[in-house]
Design an enzyme around this catalytic site. Structure first.
Site, mmCIF file in Angstrom:
data_model
loop_
_atom_site.group_PDB
_atom_site.id
_atom_site.type_symbol
_atom_site.label_atom_id
_atom_site.label_comp_id
_atom_site.label_asym_id
_atom_site.label_seq_id
_atom_site.Cartn_x
_atom_site.Cartn_y
_atom_site.Cartn_z
ATOM 1 N N TYR A 183 -9.167 3.679 9.708
ATOM 2 C CA TYR A 183 -10.019 3.850 10.893
ATOM 3 C C TYR A 183 -10.614 5.247 10.872
ATOM 4 O O TYR A 183 -9.902 6.232 10.644
ATOM 5 C CB TYR A 183 -9.183 3.668 12.167
ATOM 6 C CG TYR A 183 -9.979 3.797 13.452
ATOM 7 C CD1 TYR A 183 -10.979 2.876 13.776
ATOM 8 C CD2 TYR A 183 -9.737 4.842 14.345
ATOM 9 C CE1 TYR A 183 -11.701 2.982 14.964
ATOM 10 C CE2 TYR A 183 -10.456 4.954 15.535
ATOM 11 C CZ TYR A 183 -11.435 4.016 15.835
ATOM 12 O OH TYR A 183 -12.147 4.131 17.011
ATOM 13 N N ASP A 225 -10.226 12.156 6.123
ATOM 14 C CA ASP A 225 -10.181 12.068 7.574
ATOM 15 C C ASP A 225 -8.779 12.488 7.996
ATOM 16 O O ASP A 225 -7.825 11.705 7.923
ATOM 17 C CB ASP A 225 -10.503 10.640 8.016
ATOM 18 C CG ASP A 225 -10.468 10.487 9.528
ATOM 19 O OD1 ASP A 225 -9.931 11.396 10.204
ATOM 20 O OD2 ASP A 225 -10.962 9.469 10.031
ATOM 21 N N LYS A 280 -8.018 15.333 17.358
ATOM 22 C CA LYS A 280 -6.697 15.251 17.985
ATOM 23 C C LYS A 280 -6.013 16.624 18.138
ATOM 24 O O LYS A 280 -6.303 17.297 19.111
ATOM 25 C CB LYS A 280 -5.865 14.199 17.260
ATOM 26 C CG LYS A 280 -6.557 12.817 17.436
ATOM 27 C CD LYS A 280 -5.814 11.584 17.014
ATOM 28 C CE LYS A 280 -6.574 10.343 17.484
ATOM 29 N NZ LYS A 280 -7.032 9.424 16.497
HETATM 30 C C1 LIG Z 1 -8.495 8.805 16.369
HETATM 31 C C2 LIG Z 1 -9.121 8.774 15.022
HETATM 32 C C3 LIG Z 1 -10.517 8.927 14.842
HETATM 33 C C4 LIG Z 1 -11.477 8.907 15.985
HETATM 34 O O1 LIG Z 1 -11.336 9.975 16.842
HETATM 35 P P1 LIG Z 1 -11.897 9.818 18.359
HETATM 36 O O2 LIG Z 1 -11.728 11.186 18.917
HETATM 37 O O3 LIG Z 1 -11.047 8.763 18.998
HETATM 38 O O4 LIG Z 1 -13.315 9.395 18.256
HETATM 39 C C5 LIG Z 1 -10.996 9.051 13.560
HETATM 40 N N1 LIG Z 1 -10.181 9.010 12.496
HETATM 41 C C6 LIG Z 1 -8.856 8.850 12.617
HETATM 42 C C7 LIG Z 1 -7.989 8.842 11.401
HETATM 43 C C8 LIG Z 1 -8.297 8.704 13.884
HETATM 44 O O5 LIG Z 1 -6.974 8.465 14.008
#
Ligand SMILES: *Cc1c(COP(=O)(O)O)cnc(C)c1O
Length: 429
Positions: A148, A241, A269
């Protein structure tokens, strides 16, 4: 601990919410549909504990899905946010805090010489892709099934729970043209990666170095090196990511632990400390393509917001080497407690963990890809979650997510958790 918590106020709020918010929530997993119950509305939190609107108290293992590495309402972080708010909440002009945060990130992650801040991880990955495409003059992307990267159109194919086959738009409203440029292969499948590179000219390969959105499924030995090698050989960029793993699994994220440096890193995060902040970054030559230094356009009204930057900077400054050792120890104690409890009740469970993250899979052997994660017993996980919630422990309400222990989780919290876990497994067995 009570096994019949009241939920009258949550139920009343949920009924009202359903009238005005689709599904009653502002982000789907909060609805708890995957574990077959209604959402719990939260009133307040402190440290490792959250309290719902009915007064029930839980040991929290969601911790806002990752940002709260110091637990809820850490006094120093709250003070930094309050102090920032008193100076003004947003200016649309640069501030010192943004420079401090950028320097702190670069110090921790040597592959990141410059950053551009955004308000969400979704925006950051969308922008990193734009930059990769501009820098390479190519459009195609390689991503992994079950990974994701935010709700970016082109990346919503096989993006975690319940999503469909390769290259087909996974959500109505995503045009086929958006996912047409995305090639999807299985995580930990080196041959499929090599074949995809042989068949396509990629702008970038995008990976969560420790995928945590199909549950936590770490890379097999050498897999991240293989991605680095394939990208280099084929003129593609490697994008990590690290929205979840960045500044959580180590001071410099998964790239430090694994010794593999990407060209671009997506962050979020933890760097927002519980406020909306994210970023993408990499080597200077690449990042100076971003406007106004360069020609790749990307902007944001609240990007580098002073409150978010204050929370993020304070969060990072509290994360020294002993803190990471402690978080690793807390995670391992929880992971081994979960394994032992499952073993003693004869429940088929495997637990994947890295410092700061773990997932409880209802399967004999831990999955190594999305197909493996899908094959786990999701009904059993749902029953396990319901049993934990009834005993004052709040796990992620989907097996396609990680648990987020924090530095606020004490041995007393672990004891309470493992008591509830043992009772829950006894109920399931
Ligand atoms: C949470 C998440 C995102 C998206 O971040 P948002 O602030 O919710 O848009 C992207 N990549 C990873 C791996 C994530 O866990």
């Amino acid at each position: 601990m009570s096994v019949s918590l009241t939920d009258a106020k949550s139920a009343e709020l949920y009924a009202r919410a359903l009238q005005r918010l689709p599904g009653g929530v502002n982000s789907p997993v909060r609805a708890m549909q995957a574990i077959g119950r209604d959402p719990i509305f939260i009133d307040r939190a402190d440290g490792a504990e959250i309290v719902d609107v009915d007064g029930n108290r839980y040991v929290d293992y969601v911790c806002s899905w990752g940002p709260l590495i110091h637990g809820h309402a850490h006094p120093e972080i709250v003070a930094a946010v309050v102090a920032a708010a008193h100076r003004g909440t947003s200016f649309g002009a640069p501030t010192a805090g943004e420079v401090d945060l950028a320097e702190e990130i670069a110090r921790r992650m040597p592959s990141v010489e410059m950053v551009r801040m955004t308000s969400s991880g979704t925006e950051a990955s969308m922008s990193a892709i734009r930059l990769a495409r501009a820098a390479t003059g190519r459009t195609k992307l390689l991503k992994f099934a079950g990974a994701y990267h935010g709700h970016v159109d082109g990346l919503l194919a096989e993006a975690g729970s319940g999503l469909a086959t390769a290259g087909i738009p996974a959500s109505p409203g995503v045009p086929e043209s958006a996912t047409h440029e995305t090639v999807i292969v299985g995580w930990n499948d080196g041959e499929a990666v090599a074949q995809a590179f042989a068949d396509n000219e990629f702008a970038a390969v995008l990976a969560e170095p420790y995928p945590a959105n199909m549950g936590l499924v770490p890379p097999v030995e050498g897999f991240l090196d293989l991605l680095r090698h394939q990208a280099d050989e084929n003129g593609a960029l490697l994008i990590f990511d690290e929205v979840i793993t960045g500044f959580r699994v180590a001071e410099g994220g998964a790239q430090e632990r694994e010794g593999v440096a990407p060209d671009l890193t997506v962050m979020g995060k933890v760097i927002g400390g519980g406020l909306p902040a994210a970023a993408y970054g990499g080597k200077r030559a690449l990042m100076e393509r971003i406007a106004p230094a360069g020609d790749v356009y990307q902007a944001g009204t609240l990007s580098g917001n002073p409150l978010a930057v204050a929370a993020g900077l304070t969060t990072l400054r509290l994360l020294d080497e002993p803190a990471y050792l402690r978080l690793g120890a807390i995670t391992e104690a929880l992971a081994s407690g979960l394994r032992d409890a499952a073993g003693s009740h004869g429940v088929a469970v495997s637990v994947n963990s890295v410092p700061g993250l773990l997932t409880v899979f209802f399967a004999e052997t831990a999955p190594r890809d999305y197909a493996g994660a899908r094959a786990c017993d999701h009904e059993a996980y749902a029953a396990f979650c319901r049993a934990l919630l009834a005993r004052g422990v709040y796990p992620p309400p989907s097996q396609y997510e990680a648990w987020f222990p924090s530095l606020a989780h004490t041995s007393a919290h672990l004891d309470r958790t493992l008591d509830a876990v043992n009772a829950a497994f006894a109920e399931l067995a």
